[in-house]
Motif scaffolding. Structure first.
Motif, mmCIF file in Angstrom:
data_model
loop_
_atom_site.group_PDB
_atom_site.id
_atom_site.type_symbol
_atom_site.label_atom_id
_atom_site.label_comp_id
_atom_site.label_asym_id
_atom_site.label_seq_id
_atom_site.Cartn_x
_atom_site.Cartn_y
_atom_site.Cartn_z
ATOM 1 N N TRP A 174 4.773 -30.849 18.018
ATOM 2 C CA TRP A 174 5.188 -31.579 18.873
ATOM 3 C C TRP A 174 4.026 -31.800 19.725
ATOM 4 N N GLN A 230 4.763 -28.738 10.146
ATOM 5 C CA GLN A 230 5.948 -29.402 10.351
ATOM 6 C C GLN A 230 7.249 -28.501 10.956
ATOM 7 N N LEU A 281 12.868 -30.843 11.553
ATOM 8 C CA LEU A 281 12.651 -31.997 10.811
ATOM 9 C C LEU A 281 12.554 -31.784 9.268
ATOM 10 N N SER A 282 12.683 -30.549 8.860
ATOM 11 C CA SER A 282 12.821 -30.483 7.230
ATOM 12 C C SER A 282 13.972 -30.678 6.797
ATOM 13 N N THR A 301 14.370 -35.883 6.200
ATOM 14 C CA THR A 301 14.491 -36.111 7.369
ATOM 15 C C THR A 301 13.259 -36.349 8.198
ATOM 16 N N TYR A 302 11.941 -35.905 7.920
ATOM 17 C CA TYR A 302 10.547 -36.065 8.382
ATOM 18 C C TYR A 302 10.528 -37.564 8.351
ATOM 19 N N ARG A 303 10.508 -37.904 6.939
ATOM 20 C CA ARG A 303 10.018 -39.454 6.957
ATOM 21 C C ARG A 303 10.941 -40.172 7.717
ATOM 22 N N PHE A 333 12.275 -39.479 10.686
ATOM 23 C CA PHE A 333 11.752 -39.324 11.971
ATOM 24 C C PHE A 333 10.503 -40.150 12.104
ATOM 25 N N ALA A 334 9.496 -40.227 11.170
ATOM 26 C CA ALA A 334 8.348 -40.690 11.292
ATOM 27 C C ALA A 334 8.430 -42.419 11.237
ATOM 28 N N PRO A 376 2.079 -34.477 7.923
ATOM 29 C CA PRO A 376 3.265 -33.580 7.155
ATOM 30 C C PRO A 376 3.876 -34.426 5.832
#
Lengths: 301, 234
Positions: free
Chosen positions: A73, A135, A139-140, A152-154, A156-157, A222
């Motif tokens: 962050w 990461q 968000l994992s 989840t991370y993708r 989020f991006a 990430p």
């Protein structure tokens, strides 16, 4: 073909498209005011990813605090600021000297800067890439989108990038601050004659465009492994996006970036061998039909 | 009346071409002066030189007593409280009327409020959301004037504001200049149209070959009219 497969490829296409959109947006903003095609954009994107990587894995041990990690962050804020300031120094002390000459000199300078940055980073970091370990846990994992399970991370991006693009578009096209920028693109001498410090506006604009590239770099860290050449590989596609969209249109850069990501994703599903080349194929067609690009104004003189 | 603008031995260049060859002029606060002359005499270049919009300049330009010839354009505009209306009007095509009007930053507390400006130019009030390029030539000129009245500029540099406009609009512009003058603003007017300029100005500078060839006070205009017309005729 099943609809769910198409939707799944749309999501994957979107997750590439947001990076195209953020990078071509920065290029378009910079080109509008500086008339410089920033060839260092890919290298500065790479630098953004490295600020995140170094902040997380290296800076603690370097300073003797083995437990220190600059979190993800924080990296989202620190990397754009650090790289943006670096960009402003480049503009203030190098690019500014070249405005009086042909545009090609700005392009050559930024190309040289890109080579130097890549060379320096290759000297100290693994060219085949280093994994980013920062990461956040929140968000994992994966989310169920109904038609597919998506990292989840993708997701989020994608959301963060689209928000950043829309806010940037809004500020430029709909606020008084953006009005100064639009006026500066059109007639910088007159804007300066009204008492606005245009040289400073140019420096800040370059810093902002470069900061967007760095932010994209942090978001990419990430997903892809962080490597000195990550920008060089991406920027070629991004330049094709910019050519297709047309230089200088803010909304056009965002829309084209997202659309070409989608096209690439769908090609991956329909005819995988063409997925790497489809954007360049579209570029050729667009150049034949609309040389100024889809959103560009024909200013051939 | 204090001296607002004093130009001494001003030389200016565009690239290699030497356009001004020693211009001298002075403007006191509250005056309206014109720069008359044929095309290419150096009138527009004189205005641009005051703002630093030429490639190179030498000599002396004093605004309210302080030398500005080596200052960057934006500082000259702020320090001199200048309002510039360029020959091509400079309405930004990607900005609407409101945005064009609000673009120049306020230079002093004495600017006209936006509502007062729209009362002065009712045509513009109806078109606040129109883009700059959708305006007629007359409306663009009104907007270019309105824009610098909002900033609280003290010295207005107006370049060929009547050029290419219908007589009725030229008449309105004349009335606007009178109103501005009554508010105590100082004006340097580059003009082709002597009949427009003559009743407005306190003094005329007639330029030729990048110099001031003759200075004519308003009181002497009638006596020298034939001579002036000879200097201005092509």
């Amino acid at each position: 073909m099943h609809l769910n497969v198409i939707l799944a490829q749309t999501m994957l296409g979107l997750s590439a498209g947001v990076f195209y959109a953020m990078l071509s947006l920065g290029l378009a903003i910079i080109f509008g005011l500086l008339n410089v095609i920033n060839f260092a954009h890919g290298a500065l994107y790479m630098l953004g990813a490295f600020v995140a990587l170094i902040g997380y894995s290296y800076i603690g041990p370097w300073l003797g605090y083995d437990d220190f990690h600059l979190g993800f962050w924080w990296a989202l804020i620190v990397a754009p600021v650090v790289v943006g300031c670096f960009g402003m120094l480049i503009e203030r002390f190098m690019l500014r000297r070249l405005y009086q000459f042909d545009h090609i000199y700005g392009l050559l300078l930024t190309f040289g800067i890109a080579l130097i940055l890549q060379g320096l980073m290759s000297r100290y970091f693994n060219v085949s890439g280093t994994a980013y370990g920062g990461q956040p846990d929140s968000l994992s994992g994966i989310v169920n989108l109904g038609f597919m399970y998506f990292p989840t991370y993708r997701l989020f991006a994608i959301v963060v990038s689209i928000i950043v693009c829309v806010v940037t578009w809004f500020v430029i096209e709909r606020t008084s601050l953006g009005a100064v920028l639009r006026a500066g693109v059109e007639n910088p001498r007159l804007v300066e004659a009204f008492g606005i410090n245009v040289p400073r506006l140019i420096t800040l604009t370059f810093g902002f465009g470069v900061g967007l590239a760095a932010l994209a770099g942090v978001l990419a860290a990430p997903i892809y492994s962080v490597s000195p050449l990550m920008g060089a590989n991406l920027i070629i596609t991004v330049f094709a996006v910019v050519v297709i969209g047309g230089m200088g249109s803010i909304g056009g850069a965002i829309v084209t970036g997202l659309a070409l990501g989608l096209v690439q994703g769908l090609t991956q599903a329909l005819y995988p061998p063409a997925s790497e080349t489809v954007i360049f194929f579209i570029m050729v067609i667009v150049l034949l039909i609309r040389p100024a690009g889809l959103f560009g104004k024909d200013t051939a003189s | 009346m204090p001296e607002l603008l004093r130009i001494r031995d001003l030389n200016a260049w565009y690239g290699e071409s030497h356009v001004l060859h020693g211009v001298d002029m002075a403007v006191n606060e509250g005056e309206v002066v014109t720069l008359l002359g044929r095309n290419g005499a150096g009138r527009t270049t004189t205005l641009k030189s005051i703002l630093g919009l030429v490639d190179k300049r030498r000599g002396s330009i004093q605004l309210d007593g302080s030398e500005v010839i080596n200052r960057p354009t934006h500082r000259i505009a702020r320090q001199g409280l200048l309002g510039y209306c360029p020959e091509e009007r400079g309405i930004f095509s990607r900005l609407n009327v409101d945005e064009n009007l609000n673009l120049p930053p306020r230079l002093s507390r004495h600017g006209m409020p936006v509502e007062e400006i729209y009362a002065m130019f009712p045509n513009l009030a109806e078109r606040r959301r129109s883009l700059g390029t959708q305006l007629s030539g007359g409306e663009q000129q009104m907007l270019a004037m309105a824009r610098i009245l909002r900033t609280g500029a003290r010295l207005l540099l107006l370049d060929e504001i009547t050029e290419g406009l219908a007589p009725v609009i030229v008449k309105t512009l004349g009335e606007t200049i009178q109103q501005i003058k009554q508010r105590g603003l100082t004006i340097v007017l580059v003009e082709q149209n002597f009949h427009f300029a003559a009743p407005l100005a306190d003094r005329h500078y007639i330029m030729e070959h990048g110099r001031v060839a003759e200075v004519v006070e308003a009181a002497d205009v009638e006596a020298k009219e034939a001579h002036i017309k000879r200097l201005l005729s092509v």
